[in-house]
Motif scaffolding. Structure first.
Motif, PDB file in Angstrom:
ATOM      1  N   ARG A  60       1.394  -0.727   0.282  1.00 56.58           N
ATOM      2  CA  ARG A  60      -0.345  -0.219   0.028  1.00 56.58           C
ATOM      3  C   ARG A  60       0.641   1.325  -0.244  1.00 56.58           C
ATOM      4  O   ARG A  60       1.527   1.465   0.580  1.00 56.58           O
ATOM      5  CB  ARG A  60      -0.810   0.120   1.375  1.00 56.58           C
ATOM      6  N   ARG A  61       0.257   2.362  -0.841  1.00 54.22           N
ATOM      7  CA  ARG A  61       1.311   3.876  -0.740  1.00 54.22           C
ATOM      8  C   ARG A  61       1.726   4.087   0.544  1.00 54.22           C
ATOM      9  O   ARG A  61       0.279   3.909   0.858  1.00 54.22           O
ATOM     10  CB  ARG A  61       0.889   4.419  -1.745  1.00 54.22           C
ATOM     11  N   ARG A  62       2.303   4.988   0.457  1.00 48.20           N
ATOM     12  CA  ARG A  62       1.797   5.598   2.360  1.00 48.20           C
ATOM     13  C   ARG A  62       0.087   6.766   1.627  1.00 48.20           C
ATOM     14  O   ARG A  62       0.238   7.572   1.201  1.00 48.20           O
ATOM     15  CB  ARG A  62       2.322   6.606   2.557  1.00 48.20           C
ATOM     16  N   ALA A  63      -0.503   6.763   2.750  1.00 49.41           N
ATOM     17  CA  ALA A  63      -1.577   7.701   2.991  1.00 49.41           C
ATOM     18  C   ALA A  63      -1.290   8.606   2.953  1.00 49.41           C
ATOM     19  O   ALA A  63      -0.565   9.105   3.670  1.00 49.41           O
ATOM     20  CB  ALA A  63      -2.706   7.578   4.117  1.00 49.41           C
ATOM     21  N   ASP A  64      -2.596  10.006   2.767  1.00 54.00           N
ATOM     22  CA  ASP A  64      -2.297  11.089   2.441  1.00 54.00           C
ATOM     23  C   ASP A  64      -1.167  11.494   4.630  1.00 54.00           C
ATOM     24  O   ASP A  64      -2.331  11.684   4.869  1.00 54.00           O
ATOM     25  CB  ASP A  64      -3.326  12.083   2.460  1.00 54.00           C
ATOM     26  N   GLY A  65      -0.542  12.457   3.827  1.00 53.11           N
ATOM     27  CA  GLY A  65      -0.239  12.447   5.872  1.00 53.11           C
ATOM     28  C   GLY A  65       0.489  12.110   6.563  1.00 53.11           C
ATOM     29  O   GLY A  65       1.392  12.524   7.090  1.00 53.11           O
ATOM     30  N   GLU A  66       0.566  11.056   6.218  1.00 55.07           N
ATOM     31  CA  GLU A  66       1.101   9.254   6.913  1.00 55.07           C
ATOM     32  C   GLU A  66       3.022   9.928   6.434  1.00 55.07           C
ATOM     33  O   GLU A  66       3.634  10.032   7.311  1.00 55.07           O
ATOM     34  CB  GLU A  66       1.084   8.289   6.795  1.00 55.07           C
ATOM     35  N   GLY A  67       3.093   9.724   5.304  1.00 51.85           N
ATOM     36  CA  GLY A  67       4.325   9.995   4.901  1.00 51.85           C
ATOM     37  C   GLY A  67       5.088  11.825   4.585  1.00 51.85           C
ATOM     38  O   GLY A  67       6.588  11.676   4.872  1.00 51.85           O
ATOM     39  N   GLU A  68       4.740  12.397   5.987  1.00 50.72           N
ATOM     40  CA  GLU A  68       4.391  13.606   5.601  1.00 50.72           C
ATOM     41  C   GLU A  68       6.288  14.113   6.571  1.00 50.72           C
ATOM     42  O   GLU A  68       6.149  13.826   7.978  1.00 50.72           O
ATOM     43  CB  GLU A  68       3.035  14.698   6.583  1.00 50.72           C
ATOM     44  N   ARG A  69       6.654  14.961   6.326  1.00 50.79           N
ATOM     45  CA  ARG A  69       7.845  15.382   6.931  1.00 50.79           C
ATOM     46  C   ARG A  69       7.533  16.143   8.475  1.00 50.79           C
ATOM     47  O   ARG A  69       6.745  17.305   8.028  1.00 50.79           O
ATOM     48  CB  ARG A  69       8.617  15.975   5.557  1.00 50.79           C
ATOM     49  N   LEU A  70       8.783  15.460   9.225  1.00 49.78           N
ATOM     50  CA  LEU A  70       8.189  16.403  10.660  1.00 49.78           C
ATOM     51  C   LEU A  70       9.072  17.526   9.810  1.00 49.78           C
ATOM     52  O   LEU A  70       9.818  18.551   9.123  1.00 49.78           O
ATOM     53  CB  LEU A  70       9.130  16.361  11.697  1.00 49.78           C
ATOM     54  N   ARG A  71       8.095  19.322  10.899  1.00 46.62           N
ATOM     55  CA  ARG A  71       8.686  20.169  10.475  1.00 46.62           C
ATOM     56  C   ARG A  71       8.615  21.162  11.485  1.00 46.62           C
ATOM     57  O   ARG A  71       8.859  20.666  12.522  1.00 46.62           O
ATOM     58  CB  ARG A  71       7.586  21.022   9.749  1.00 46.62           C
ATOM     59  N   ALA A  72      10.085  21.620  11.398  1.00 45.80           N
ATOM     60  CA  ALA A  72      10.397  22.477  12.923  1.00 45.80           C
ATOM     61  C   ALA A  72       8.930  23.554  12.708  1.00 45.80           C
ATOM     62  O   ALA A  72       8.116  24.003  12.711  1.00 45.80           O
ATOM     63  CB  ALA A  72      11.498  23.627  12.308  1.00 45.80           C
ATOM     64  N   PRO A  73       8.891  24.138  14.125  1.00 43.19           N
ATOM     65  CA  PRO A  73       8.478  24.985  14.891  1.00 43.19           C
ATOM     66  C   PRO A  73       7.311  26.114  13.900  1.00 43.19           C
ATOM     67  O   PRO A  73       7.275  26.645  13.490  1.00 43.19           O
ATOM     68  CB  PRO A  73       7.898  25.153  15.775  1.00 43.19           C
TER      69      PRO A  73
END
Length: 115
Positions: A60-73
């Motif tokens: 299964r491909r990554r769901a939307d938002g699941e593979g989203e990179r972490l962002r600095a605040p």
């Protein structure tokens, strides 16, 4: 001709091992159709075709938002919207006071290297 068979066999074994490792390393939530153990069995028992099936149907491909990179605040718009203006001003004032204190400490201990 023998070289092609040897190279093809080697590539098939590499693909087979890669398919097994990829199937085993994926979390159970990323397997489609049957369970993780069933996919591993399919890939092991049907070497090349099982790997092709795994990559074409089972993974299964990554769901939307699941593979989203972490962002600095400071790069996260949601975090920035959650801050109030007074909190930001208080934090800036605190940092400026700390910087001024550090500058004062450094002014007394530094010596001018020039004659």
């Amino acid at each position: 001709m023998a070289r092609l068979l040897i190279i093809g066999g080697f590539l098939a074994v590499v693909f087979w091992v890669f398919s097994i490792v990829d199937c085993a390393a994926q979390p159970a939530t990323r397997h489609r159709g049957v369970s993780k153990s069933a996919w591993i069995a399919i890939v092991i028992l049907i070497p090349v075709i099982g790997g092709v099936l795994w990559f074409a149907l089972g993974r299964r491909r990554r769901a939307d938002g699941e593979g989203e990179r972490l962002r600095a605040p400071d790069d996260d718009p949601e975090f920035l919207r959650s801050l109030s203006r007074s909190e930001q001003d208080a934090r800036i004032a605190q940092l400026e006071a700390e910087l001024a204190r550090l500058d004062d400490e450094n002014d007394g201990s530094t010596t001018d290297p020039r004659p």
